[in-house]
Design a protein around this motif. Structure first.
Motif, PDB file in Angstrom:
ATOM      1  N   LYS A 263       0.831  -1.214   0.000  1.00  0.00           N
ATOM      2  CA  LYS A 263       0.000   0.000   0.000  1.00  0.00           C
ATOM      3  C   LYS A 263       0.861   1.259   0.000  1.00  0.00           C
ATOM      4  O   LYS A 263       0.510   2.270  -0.592  1.00  0.00           O
ATOM      5  CB  LYS A 263      -0.915  -0.017   1.232  1.00  0.00           C
ATOM      6  CG  LYS A 263      -2.026   1.026   1.198  1.00  0.00           C
ATOM      7  CD  LYS A 263      -3.098   0.681   2.195  1.00  0.00           C
ATOM      8  CE  LYS A 263      -2.560   0.772   3.605  1.00  0.00           C
ATOM      9  NZ  LYS A 263      -3.162   1.838   4.390  1.00  0.00           N
ATOM     10  N   ARG A 270      -8.627   0.212  -3.767  1.00  0.00           N
ATOM     11  CA  ARG A 270      -8.835  -0.085  -2.347  1.00  0.00           C
ATOM     12  C   ARG A 270      -9.553  -1.419  -2.178  1.00  0.00           C
ATOM     13  O   ARG A 270     -10.589  -1.662  -2.763  1.00  0.00           O
ATOM     14  CB  ARG A 270      -9.683   1.015  -1.686  1.00  0.00           C
ATOM     15  CG  ARG A 270      -8.897   2.198  -1.244  1.00  0.00           C
ATOM     16  CD  ARG A 270      -9.491   2.921  -0.073  1.00  0.00           C
ATOM     17  NE  ARG A 270     -10.940   2.951   0.008  1.00  0.00           N
ATOM     18  CZ  ARG A 270     -11.603   3.409   1.079  1.00  0.00           C
ATOM     19  NH1 ARG A 270     -10.945   3.863   2.118  1.00  0.00           N
ATOM     20  NH2 ARG A 270     -12.906   3.438   1.099  1.00  0.00           N
ATOM     21  N   ASP A 274      -7.589  -2.887   3.024  1.00  0.00           N
ATOM     22  CA  ASP A 274      -7.080  -1.510   3.054  1.00  0.00           C
ATOM     23  C   ASP A 274      -7.909  -0.653   4.004  1.00  0.00           C
ATOM     24  O   ASP A 274      -7.377   0.139   4.794  1.00  0.00           O
ATOM     25  CB  ASP A 274      -7.125  -0.886   1.655  1.00  0.00           C
ATOM     26  CG  ASP A 274      -6.102  -1.492   0.714  1.00  0.00           C
ATOM     27  OD1 ASP A 274      -4.961  -1.713   1.158  1.00  0.00           O
ATOM     28  OD2 ASP A 274      -6.445  -1.742  -0.436  1.00  0.00           O
TER      29      ASP A 274
END
Length: 506
Positions: A263, A270, A274
């Motif tokens: 990330k 996403r 996440d």
């Protein structure tokens, strides 16, 4: 001074009346009987009356003793609820007293001491997680963002079935559907791991591990059932639970760390993990999530989503095969709305009312969760019966869906009963996704996934079996079939050409 004395007299009088009313209420409540109950045996209670398929066994007992029935499973008191009317009386009219789920040793240990969303006590943490599910993870916006994932995996499923059709071989649809749901959940939850170059790796490890954890969670714990055995571990279960959780913890911790590393390098699309990690890292978050909360939540998503949706599709296809006139009507609707030049998509569902009715009727007869459990926080009265504190409340969703007082010809598969009627009206009579505040947040996902998979399979293939499909139920908490649905698929010519092109391009 006189006014002040008068004021104190009024207060004392009010308190006295309150105490008196409470004392009378408690006296009357203590005189109320417990719900009807079969004769119990010493020590084991009513265990001898329960078969391997518990929802069927308690349904037979309820036919004799009524929609509220009191059973002892060992030393654990249980209130069995077998009608929509009684379920609404308990879970709506008395909702605040039945918002918690009972603590079960296996589940409590595996989920890091109720760190998960499913069994967490009703409170600030649970409310936050429910709101996050509703607003973030399973909102319409979030589900829209994963449409391409579900479309890709559905296309892959159809290609696998097509290859069986080309070879004129049978296909195990139960197995294929579980692979489909596992792949979708994995892609919605995780980014592609660096070690998953071929689509396997750590994410496959997670799926296998969660299957093992689910089996242990549902394992009959003798020590928990009988109060005098609580300090003993006769089945060696504690060691098995520890080994399984340690293994899961090691795998998912690696996945989370790799996810955090990826990330930082690439914002990308996403995923659900996440969102959870963002909350974990937010110092100003309303509720502080721990890594254990995240691990337990991932366990919930796999445990609750992999089997139930796949099994619902499997039951729907079995019913359609056994009812060729209903199958034909469903296929004609797809032909009318979609045509034969493209595959059905989620955006078509709003115009596929009969397909949706087929799925709802399937959920009525074959609910993904045939029972759900709550617990009374304090003693209360329901329908003229006394319900002691800490009584487990077992709602028999399977029996409610087959109640002749609620449904005409309840054992018949008749999707027409759902046509033109709002789902909420019917869902109040079914309890398929729970009731009230603790209802299942994944309901929207089910009604996107299941109808489009059913529609796509019957749009592309005729499913051939010898005679009728056996409709007995197997053993398990998600109402599985005793044997998977196996059939010989025959590709429809127009769809065959489209799938063949898709297979070549992929």
């Amino acid at each position: 001074m006189v006014d002040l004395q008068y004021f104190f007299v009024i207060i004392l009088l009010g308190l006295g009346i309150t105490v008196l009313i409470k004392a009378i209420t408690n006296t009357l409540r203590n005189k109320l009987p417990l719900p009807p109950s079969p004769t119990a045996l010493p020590i084991i209670g009513h265990i001898h009356l329960l078969g391997p398929i518990s929802h069927q066994a308690i349904h037979k007992l309820s036919n004799r003793y009524g929609p509220l029935m009191y059973l002892f499973i060992g030393s654990i008191p249980n209130l069995i609820v077998s009608s929509a009317e009684m379920a609404n009386e308990i879970l709506k009219s008395n909702e605040l007293n039945f918002l918690n789920r009972p603590t079960m040793q296996n589940i409590d240990y595996l989920t890091y001491g109720s760190a998960d969303f499913f069994s967490a006590p009703y409170g600030l943490h649970w409310k936050f997680m429910k709101r996050m599910c509703t607003m973030e993870l399973f909102s319409s916006r979030a589900l829209d963002s994963f449409v391409s994932v579900r479309r890709d995996e559905l296309s892959n499923l159809l290609i696998r079935i097509m290859k069986k059709a080309e070879a004129e071989e049978s296909v195990n649809l139960g197995e294929q559907l579980k692979e489909l749901t596992s792949n979708i959940i994995t892609r919605m939850m995780f980014r592609k791991m660096q070690s998953d170059s071929d689509g396997g790796g750590k994410t496959e490890e997670v799926i296998k591990m969660v299957v093992e954890l689910n089996e242990l969670a549902g394992f009959f714990n003798v020590s928990e059932t009988f109060w005098f055995l609580k300090r003993l571990d006769l089945q060696g279960l504690k060691k098995r639970l520890k080994n399984a959780r340690d293994k899961y913890d090691l795998i998912i911790e690696r996945v989370m760390k790799e996810h955090e590393s990826m990330k930082k390098k690439d914002a990308g699309e996403r995923k659900m993990l996440d969102i959870l990690l963002n909350i974990y890292g937010d110092k100003n978050a309303e509720i502080k999530l721990t890594r254990e909360n995240i691990k337990a939540f991932i366990m919930n998503i796999y445990g609750g989503g992999t089997d139930t949706s796949a099994i619902t599709v499997e039951w729907a296809l079995a019913e359609l095969i056994n009812h060729p006139e209903i199958m034909k009507k469903a296929q004609q609707e797809i032909e009318l709305v979609v045509g034969n030049k493209r595959l059905v998509e989620e955006s078509d569902l709003c115009n596929l009312g009969y397909i949706q009715a087929v799925v709802k009727e399937t959920i009525r007869l074959h609910p993904g969760g045939p029972i759900f459990v709550r617990e009374s926080d304090k003693e209360c009265a329901v329908a003229g019966f006394r319900i002691p504190a800490k009584t487990r409340v077992i709602v028999n969703v399977w029996a409610i869906g087959r109640d002749p007082n609620q449904w005409e010809d309840p054992l018949e598969f008749r999707p027409e009963r759902f046509e033109g009627i709002e789902w909420k009206v019917m869902s109040d009579k079914m309890m398929s996704f729970g009731v009230g505040r603790r209802s299942c947040p994944g309901e929207k996902m089910v009604f996107r996934f299941v109808p489009v998979v059913v529609a796509a399979i019957i749009q592309c293939f005729e499913l051939k079996v010898k005679g009728l499909v056996e409709m007995n139920e197997g053993i398990g908490s998600s109402l599985p079939r005793p044997t998977p649905l196996v059939c010989v698929p025959v590709a429809k010519e127009a769809r065959y050409n489209h799938l063949n092109q898709t297979s070549t391009s992929s």
